[in-house]
Design a protein around this motif. Structure first.
Motif, PDB file in Angstrom:
ATOM      1  N   SER A   1      10.137  16.705  -0.984  1.00 22.94           N
ATOM      2  CA  SER A   1      11.150  17.111  -1.864  1.00 22.94           C
ATOM      3  C   SER A   1      10.551  16.710  -3.361  1.00 22.94           C
ATOM      4  O   SER A   1      11.151  17.240  -4.413  1.00 22.94           O
ATOM      5  N   ARG A   2       9.434  16.298  -3.395  1.00 22.15           N
ATOM      6  CA  ARG A   2       8.669  15.924  -4.697  1.00 22.15           C
ATOM      7  C   ARG A   2       9.194  14.929  -5.621  1.00 22.15           C
ATOM      8  O   ARG A   2       9.325  15.032  -6.912  1.00 22.15           O
ATOM      9  N   LEU A   3      10.283  13.883  -5.132  1.00 26.70           N
ATOM     10  CA  LEU A   3      10.616  12.878  -5.479  1.00 26.70           C
ATOM     11  C   LEU A   3       9.532  11.963  -6.091  1.00 26.70           C
ATOM     12  O   LEU A   3       9.541  11.380  -7.204  1.00 26.70           O
ATOM     13  N   ILE A   4       8.593  11.735  -5.226  1.00 24.41           N
ATOM     14  CA  ILE A   4       7.471  10.930  -5.369  1.00 24.41           C
ATOM     15  C   ILE A   4       6.073  11.978  -5.102  1.00 24.41           C
ATOM     16  O   ILE A   4       6.142  12.570  -3.974  1.00 24.41           O
ATOM     17  N   LYS A   5       5.262  11.786  -5.948  1.00 20.39           N
ATOM     18  CA  LYS A   5       4.171  12.967  -5.659  1.00 20.39           C
ATOM     19  C   LYS A   5       3.165  12.855  -4.541  1.00 20.39           C
ATOM     20  O   LYS A   5       3.093  13.831  -4.030  1.00 20.39           O
ATOM     21  N   ARG A   6       3.119  11.622  -4.080  1.00 19.78           N
ATOM     22  CA  ARG A   6       2.067  11.387  -2.878  1.00 19.78           C
ATOM     23  C   ARG A   6       2.591  10.486  -1.928  1.00 19.78           C
ATOM     24  O   ARG A   6       3.523   9.581  -1.979  1.00 19.78           O
ATOM     25  N   ARG A   7       2.699  10.781  -0.450  1.00 21.20           N
ATOM     26  CA  ARG A   7       3.149  10.217   0.590  1.00 21.20           C
ATOM     27  C   ARG A   7       2.757   8.636   0.726  1.00 21.20           C
ATOM     28  O   ARG A   7       3.325   7.871   1.044  1.00 21.20           O
ATOM     29  N   THR A   8       1.505   8.267   0.100  1.00 19.91           N
ATOM     30  CA  THR A   8       0.862   6.852   0.157  1.00 19.91           C
ATOM     31  C   THR A   8       1.612   6.186  -0.868  1.00 19.91           C
ATOM     32  O   THR A   8       1.940   4.935  -0.699  1.00 19.91           O
ATOM     33  N   VAL A   9       2.004   6.793  -2.063  1.00 20.33           N
ATOM     34  CA  VAL A   9       2.931   6.297  -3.070  1.00 20.33           C
ATOM     35  C   VAL A   9       4.034   6.032  -2.624  1.00 20.33           C
ATOM     36  O   VAL A   9       4.904   4.966  -2.683  1.00 20.33           O
ATOM     37  N   ALA A  10       4.783   6.910  -1.685  1.00 20.38           N
ATOM     38  CA  ALA A  10       6.193   6.704  -1.139  1.00 20.38           C
ATOM     39  C   ALA A  10       6.117   5.613  -0.101  1.00 20.38           C
ATOM     40  O   ALA A  10       7.028   4.744  -0.020  1.00 20.38           O
ATOM     41  N   ASN A  11       4.999   5.519   0.568  1.00 20.91           N
ATOM     42  CA  ASN A  11       5.042   4.297   1.548  1.00 20.91           C
ATOM     43  C   ASN A  11       4.856   3.131   0.857  1.00 20.91           C
ATOM     44  O   ASN A  11       5.550   1.929   1.491  1.00 20.91           O
ATOM     45  N   GLU A  12       3.998   2.871  -0.156  1.00 27.62           N
ATOM     46  CA  GLU A  12       3.940   1.560  -0.978  1.00 27.62           C
ATOM     47  C   GLU A  12       5.321   1.295  -1.555  1.00 27.62           C
ATOM     48  O   GLU A  12       5.878   0.156  -1.639  1.00 27.62           O
ATOM     49  N   ALA A  13       6.266   2.197  -1.953  1.00 27.99           N
ATOM     50  CA  ALA A  13       7.299   2.099  -2.581  1.00 27.99           C
ATOM     51  C   ALA A  13       8.442   1.458  -1.735  1.00 27.99           C
ATOM     52  O   ALA A  13       8.962   0.568  -1.919  1.00 27.99           O
ATOM     53  N   CYS A  14       8.424   2.109  -0.271  1.00 28.57           N
ATOM     54  CA  CYS A  14       9.337   1.476   0.788  1.00 28.57           C
ATOM     55  C   CYS A  14       9.035  -0.044   0.908  1.00 28.57           C
ATOM     56  O   CYS A  14       9.537  -0.594   1.279  1.00 28.57           O
ATOM     57  N   ASP A  15       7.433  -0.006   1.193  1.00 29.75           N
ATOM     58  CA  ASP A  15       6.942  -1.357   1.459  1.00 29.75           C
ATOM     59  C   ASP A  15       7.472  -2.474   0.591  1.00 29.75           C
ATOM     60  O   ASP A  15       7.725  -3.757   0.903  1.00 29.75           O
ATOM     61  N   ALA A  16       7.299  -2.266  -0.692  1.00 30.10           N
ATOM     62  CA  ALA A  16       7.865  -3.013  -1.913  1.00 30.10           C
ATOM     63  C   ALA A  16       9.516  -3.135  -1.895  1.00 30.10           C
ATOM     64  O   ALA A  16       9.704  -3.956  -2.679  1.00 30.10           O
ATOM     65  N   GLY A  17      10.268  -2.649  -1.170  1.00 28.62           N
ATOM     66  CA  GLY A  17      11.621  -2.589  -1.266  1.00 28.62           C
ATOM     67  C   GLY A  17      12.107  -1.997  -2.234  1.00 28.62           C
ATOM     68  O   GLY A  17      13.312  -2.310  -3.004  1.00 28.62           O
ATOM     69  N   ARG A  18      11.531  -0.912  -2.990  1.00 28.36           N
ATOM     70  CA  ARG A  18      12.150  -0.078  -4.180  1.00 28.36           C
ATOM     71  C   ARG A  18      12.899   1.133  -3.778  1.00 28.36           C
ATOM     72  O   ARG A  18      13.291   1.530  -4.698  1.00 28.36           O
ATOM     73  N   VAL A  19      12.963   1.461  -2.411  1.00 24.68           N
ATOM     74  CA  VAL A  19      13.760   2.345  -1.909  1.00 24.68           C
ATOM     75  C   VAL A  19      14.834   2.125  -0.977  1.00 24.68           C
ATOM     76  O   VAL A  19      14.516   1.396  -0.088  1.00 24.68           O
ATOM     77  N   LEU A  20      16.286   2.337  -1.493  1.00 25.28           N
ATOM     78  CA  LEU A  20      17.141   2.181  -0.761  1.00 25.28           C
ATOM     79  C   LEU A  20      17.898   3.445  -0.114  1.00 25.28           C
ATOM     80  O   LEU A  20      17.823   4.490  -0.598  1.00 25.28           O
ATOM     81  N   VAL A  21      18.312   3.384   1.200  1.00 28.54           N
ATOM     82  CA  VAL A  21      18.901   4.380   1.728  1.00 28.54           C
ATOM     83  C   VAL A  21      20.381   3.987   2.118  1.00 28.54           C
ATOM     84  O   VAL A  21      20.288   2.849   2.997  1.00 28.54           O
ATOM     85  N   ASN A  22      21.293   4.599   1.885  1.00 32.97           N
ATOM     86  CA  ASN A  22      22.694   4.117   1.918  1.00 32.97           C
ATOM     87  C   ASN A  22      22.889   2.704   1.775  1.00 32.97           C
ATOM     88  O   ASN A  22      23.463   2.101   2.371  1.00 32.97           O
ATOM     89  N   ASP A  23      22.512   2.350   0.377  1.00 39.64           N
ATOM     90  CA  ASP A  23      22.483   0.778  -0.037  1.00 39.64           C
ATOM     91  C   ASP A  23      21.700  -0.152   0.912  1.00 39.64           C
ATOM     92  O   ASP A  23      22.188  -1.311   0.702  1.00 39.64           O
ATOM     93  N   LYS A  24      20.783   0.078   1.516  1.00 41.99           N
ATOM     94  CA  LYS A  24      19.913  -0.751   2.560  1.00 41.99           C
ATOM     95  C   LYS A  24      18.506  -0.475   2.197  1.00 41.99           C
ATOM     96  O   LYS A  24      18.225   0.669   2.151  1.00 41.99           O
ATOM     97  N   PRO A  25      17.747  -1.702   1.991  1.00 39.73           N
ATOM     98  CA  PRO A  25      16.356  -1.498   1.953  1.00 39.73           C
ATOM     99  C   PRO A  25      15.798  -0.599   3.351  1.00 39.73           C
ATOM    100  O   PRO A  25      16.117  -0.824   4.510  1.00 39.73           O
ATOM    101  N   ALA A  26      14.886   0.448   2.828  1.00 44.48           N
ATOM    102  CA  ALA A  26      14.639   1.200   3.920  1.00 44.48           C
ATOM    103  C   ALA A  26      12.903   1.151   4.288  1.00 44.48           C
ATOM    104  O   ALA A  26      12.054   0.940   3.131  1.00 44.48           O
ATOM    105  N   LYS A  27      12.584   1.204   5.379  1.00 40.87           N
ATOM    106  CA  LYS A  27      11.024   1.465   5.731  1.00 40.87           C
ATOM    107  C   LYS A  27      10.738   2.855   5.749  1.00 40.87           C
ATOM    108  O   LYS A  27      11.587   3.739   5.645  1.00 40.87           O
ATOM    109  N   ALA A  28       9.283   3.107   5.577  1.00 41.66           N
ATOM    110  CA  ALA A  28       8.727   4.470   5.261  1.00 41.66           C
ATOM    111  C   ALA A  28       9.203   5.188   6.611  1.00 41.66           C
ATOM    112  O   ALA A  28       9.316   6.357   6.463  1.00 41.66           O
ATOM    113  N   SER A  29       9.353   4.520   7.705  1.00 41.56           N
ATOM    114  CA  SER A  29       9.412   5.228   8.712  1.00 41.56           C
ATOM    115  C   SER A  29      10.908   5.842   9.433  1.00 41.56           C
ATOM    116  O   SER A  29      11.176   6.403  10.313  1.00 41.56           O
TER     117      SER A  29
END
Length: 79
Positions: free
Chosen positions: A10-38
């Motif tokens: 969707s190009r919200l984040i440029k690279r998949r590895t960066v998206a992975n790191e953002a998820c691991d750092a807890g900066r991504v929430l899905v439905n108001d819950k911290p989400a893992k990359a998987s």
């Protein structure tokens, strides 16, 4: 589709590895819950990404494996 792959397609984040790191750092929430990359993303999910002081909230409208650059914005809607 995996969350990290959706963020890249969707190009919200440029690279998949960066998206992975953002998820691991807890900066991504899905439905108001911290989400893992998987986490599997479905239509209707609300994703919040925190970039420092800013936060971006989007609703997933469609999930596709590949999409052209021009059509990437049709996969989500800003809230």
């Amino acid at each position: 589709m995996r969350l990290d792959k959706f963020l890249k397609v969707s190009r919200l984040i440029k690279r998949r590895t960066v998206a992975n790191e953002a998820c691991d750092a807890g900066r991504v929430l899905v439905n108001d819950k911290p989400a893992k990359a998987s986490l599997n993303v479905k239509t209707g999910d609300v994703i919040e990404i925190r970039f420092g002081e800013k936060a971006v909230r989007v609703e997933v409208l469609d999930v596709q494996e590949t999409v052209k650059k021009d059509e990437a914005k049709e996969l989500y809607r800003y809230l």
